[in-house]
Design a protein around this motif. Structure first.
Motif, PDB file in Angstrom:
ATOM      1  N   GLN A  65      70.246  16.366  24.485  1.00 46.56           N
ATOM      2  CA  GLN A  65      69.713  15.220  25.232  1.00 46.56           C
ATOM      3  C   GLN A  65      69.750  13.956  24.384  1.00 46.56           C
ATOM      4  O   GLN A  65      70.047  12.862  24.892  1.00 46.56           O
ATOM      5  N   THR A  66      69.486  14.096  23.086  1.00 45.69           N
ATOM      6  CA  THR A  66      69.544  12.934  22.202  1.00 45.69           C
ATOM      7  C   THR A  66      70.956  12.370  22.119  1.00 45.69           C
ATOM      8  O   THR A  66      71.156  11.148  22.128  1.00 45.69           O
ATOM      9  N   VAL A  67      71.954  13.253  22.040  1.00 47.28           N
ATOM     10  CA  VAL A  67      73.352  12.800  21.995  1.00 47.28           C
ATOM     11  C   VAL A  67      73.712  12.045  23.268  1.00 47.28           C
ATOM     12  O   VAL A  67      74.336  10.975  23.222  1.00 47.28           O
ATOM     13  N   MET A  68      73.324  12.571  24.414  1.00 46.62           N
ATOM     14  CA  MET A  68      73.664  11.910  25.686  1.00 46.62           C
ATOM     15  C   MET A  68      72.891  10.616  25.872  1.00 46.62           C
ATOM     16  O   MET A  68      73.372   9.687  26.526  1.00 46.62           O
ATOM     17  N   PRO A  94      66.318  26.850  19.225  1.00 50.83           N
ATOM     18  CA  PRO A  94      65.440  26.277  20.261  1.00 50.83           C
ATOM     19  C   PRO A  94      65.503  24.758  20.352  1.00 50.83           C
ATOM     20  O   PRO A  94      65.078  24.184  21.364  1.00 50.83           O
ATOM     21  N   ARG A  95      66.047  24.095  19.340  1.00 51.21           N
ATOM     22  CA  ARG A  95      66.120  22.626  19.348  1.00 51.21           C
ATOM     23  C   ARG A  95      67.454  22.105  19.870  1.00 51.21           C
ATOM     24  O   ARG A  95      67.660  20.892  19.915  1.00 51.21           O
ATOM     25  N   LEU A  96      68.372  22.990  20.259  1.00 50.12           N
ATOM     26  CA  LEU A  96      69.706  22.542  20.665  1.00 50.12           C
ATOM     27  C   LEU A  96      69.664  21.666  21.914  1.00 50.12           C
ATOM     28  O   LEU A  96      70.400  20.686  22.018  1.00 50.12           O
ATOM     29  N   ALA A 121      68.002  26.743   1.065  1.00 50.31           N
ATOM     30  CA  ALA A 121      67.645  25.326   1.192  1.00 50.31           C
ATOM     31  C   ALA A 121      68.748  24.530   1.881  1.00 50.31           C
ATOM     32  O   ALA A 121      68.475  23.593   2.633  1.00 50.31           O
ATOM     33  N   VAL A 122      70.005  24.894   1.625  1.00 49.22           N
ATOM     34  CA  VAL A 122      71.133  24.161   2.222  1.00 49.22           C
ATOM     35  C   VAL A 122      71.295  24.515   3.695  1.00 49.22           C
ATOM     36  O   VAL A 122      71.440  23.635   4.556  1.00 49.22           O
ATOM     37  N   LEU A 123      71.274  25.803   3.998  1.00 45.19           N
ATOM     38  CA  LEU A 123      71.536  26.243   5.376  1.00 45.19           C
ATOM     39  C   LEU A 123      70.282  26.296   6.226  1.00 45.19           C
ATOM     40  O   LEU A 123      70.349  26.087   7.435  1.00 45.19           O
ATOM     41  N   GLY A 124      69.147  26.595   5.613  1.00 49.10           N
ATOM     42  CA  GLY A 124      67.927  26.739   6.375  1.00 49.10           C
ATOM     43  C   GLY A 124      67.932  28.022   7.196  1.00 49.10           C
ATOM     44  O   GLY A 124      68.804  28.875   7.079  1.00 49.10           O
ATOM     45  N   ASP A 125      66.943  28.168   8.030  1.00 48.38           N
ATOM     46  CA  ASP A 125      66.845  29.318   8.921  1.00 48.38           C
ATOM     47  C   ASP A 125      67.574  28.971  10.211  1.00 48.38           C
ATOM     48  O   ASP A 125      67.098  28.187  11.029  1.00 48.38           O
ATOM     49  N   HIS A 126      68.752  29.559  10.406  1.00 48.34           N
ATOM     50  CA  HIS A 126      69.581  29.194  11.556  1.00 48.34           C
ATOM     51  C   HIS A 126      68.907  29.532  12.878  1.00 48.34           C
ATOM     52  O   HIS A 126      69.005  28.784  13.855  1.00 48.34           O
TER      53      HIS A 126
END
Length: 433
Positions: A217-220, A210-212, A200-205
């Motif tokens: 783009q969101t950061v920029m 695929p969302r990186l 639950a803490v780490l999730g499926d890495h």
């Protein structure tokens, strides 16, 4: 809720049939000689919990309000069952369902002679559950032999432990449950709970990769001027995988605010190092940090690569060089400190050839100890040599080291003085100590 809880306590201490509220927004009706309570929380009061036509005394109403789970909105039958489970584990008792459906739930105590029962139904046209009738006070003795504690429940209750420290052991989980709830959890259940909580803490890495690019783009977009680079590679087609998709290779991350703050307000010093990421993917984290005016660590840039080698360090330092605009800032050439890792040294020489290099004295001393030279006297001699800013003091410290151990003096002389000794630093580099 807090005001009504306070009022209920006052009425409990001073029972009277004169206490009543008229119906209105969130109307609550209190009446009759046996202190029967009928209360209803309207949605306009920001409460979705509806307790109406309940055969509950003031004492039971206080217990309901103070019980974890029942003090919040019961949105549906699932939340009701969860609150019911928390109540009985906390009270060290057990219950059974007389009826358990999406529309109506009736529960009673496992003990035959206990007076506890609860009836809850769904409001017509809604999903909100309403407690119609209940006797919340158990008359049976407590028991932890038959408990409803499960691995899933443990994981939910102690997830915060693993969020703060993923290395939390199962014995800590067992002791915490015993101290708070009086339940002796088996080791097998604790192991399962730990695995559920870590998932639950780490999730499926792997599902996050695929969302990186979307994240980059969101950061920029939200931090104009930032530099976020995500590199992917495509594997060679095989019979099993004739059309392989792109795979993550490396990522560089530098926020514009951190870059501007470093260029305009920090000393011309950059510390670079790498470490393992303790995840299932086995990647490594590369970091570049600065020093502000108070000698505090200033985060500058981060990178994620497969392994810490010369090509990956060259790529990371090249991206950093682009962010900084070259090898010199407004205060002169940068001083770069590292831990003498060979791949990193080669990369620094290739990408920042004009910059001064420094070796971390702590890492030098660790290597000094690994070579077999231990003891406070040898460490004191090394420190005196490193922090000497005159030829005379440096020679005294080195002679003392040579007198203590000839082999230690020879080992230290193999490291170039300009990379660890203060006397051989340039004026700009001295300011960055």
């Amino acid at each position: 809720m807090e005001q009504r809880l306070k009022m209920a306590r006052i009425w409990l201490a001073n029972p009277s049939t004169a206490h009543q509220w008229t119906h209105g927004i969130g109307g609550v009706l209190l009446y009759d000689d046996i202190l029967d309570v009928r209360f209803y929380f309207d949605a306009s009061e920001m409460f979705e919990l509806k307790l109406c036509s309940s055969d509950v005394t003031y004492l039971n109403m206080i217990a309901v309000m103070e019980t974890q789970g029942f003090s919040e909105a019961l949105l549906d039958q699932h939340q009701f069952r969860e609150a019911l489970l928390n109540l009985h584990i906390t009270q060290e008792r057990n219950f059974r369902y007389h009826r358990n459906s999406d529309q109506r739930i009736i529960v009673e105590c496992n003990q035959k002679n206990c007076n506890f029962f609860m009836v809850a139904t769904v409001i017509k046209g809604e999903t909100t559950f309403v407690i119609k009738k209940m006797r919340i006070k158990h008359t049976c003795p407590t028991s932890t032999e038959t408990t409803r504690v499960s691995a899933k429940w443990l994981a939910q209750k102690y997830e915060s432990l693993f969020r703060s420290d993923l290395t939390t052991g199962i014995q800590t989980l067992i002791d915490a449950c015993m101290e708070k709830y009086g339940v002796d959890v088996p080791k097998s259940m604790a192991y399962r709970a730990k695995n559920i909580a870590i998932d639950a803490v780490l999730g499926d890495h792997k599902k996050q990769y695929p969302r990186l690019k979307d994240y980059a783009q969101t950061v920029m977009d939200t931090n104009p001027g930032s530099r976020v680079v995500v590199i992917t590679v495509t594997s060679t087609p095989t019979e099993k995988i004739p059309h392989p998709g792109p795979r993550f290779h490396a990522m560089f991350y530098c926020i514009n605010g951190a870059r501007e703050g470093f260029l305009k307000g920090c000393r011309p010093f950059i510390g670079v190092d790498g470490c393992f990421i303790k995840l299932t993917t086995g990647a490594q984290l590369l970091a570049a940090t600065g020093r502000d005016g108070n000698n505090n660590i200033y985060p500058l840039a981060f990178g994620i690569v497969g392994q810490e080698d010369t090509p990956n360090w060259c790529w990371f330092l090249h991206q950093l060089k682009i962010c900084l605009g070259g090898e010199e800032g407004q205060f002169g050439p940068y001083t770069i400190m590292s831990d003498r890792q060979k791949g990193l040294l080669n990369a620094v020489n290739a990408v920042f050839p004009k910059c001064n290099q420094r070796f971390c004295l702590r890492h030098i001393y660790a290597n000094f100890q690994n070579a077999g030279f231990r003891g406070e006297d040898l460490k004191k001699c090394m420190d005196n040599a490193a922090y000497a800013y005159s030829e005379h003091k440096f020679n005294i410290a080195m002679n003392d080291l040579r007198a203590e151990c000839q082999e230690a003096w020879e080992w230290l002389c193999q490291i170039p003085k300009k990379t660890w000794q203060g006397m051989h630093l340039t004026q700009t580099a001295r300011l960055t100590l």
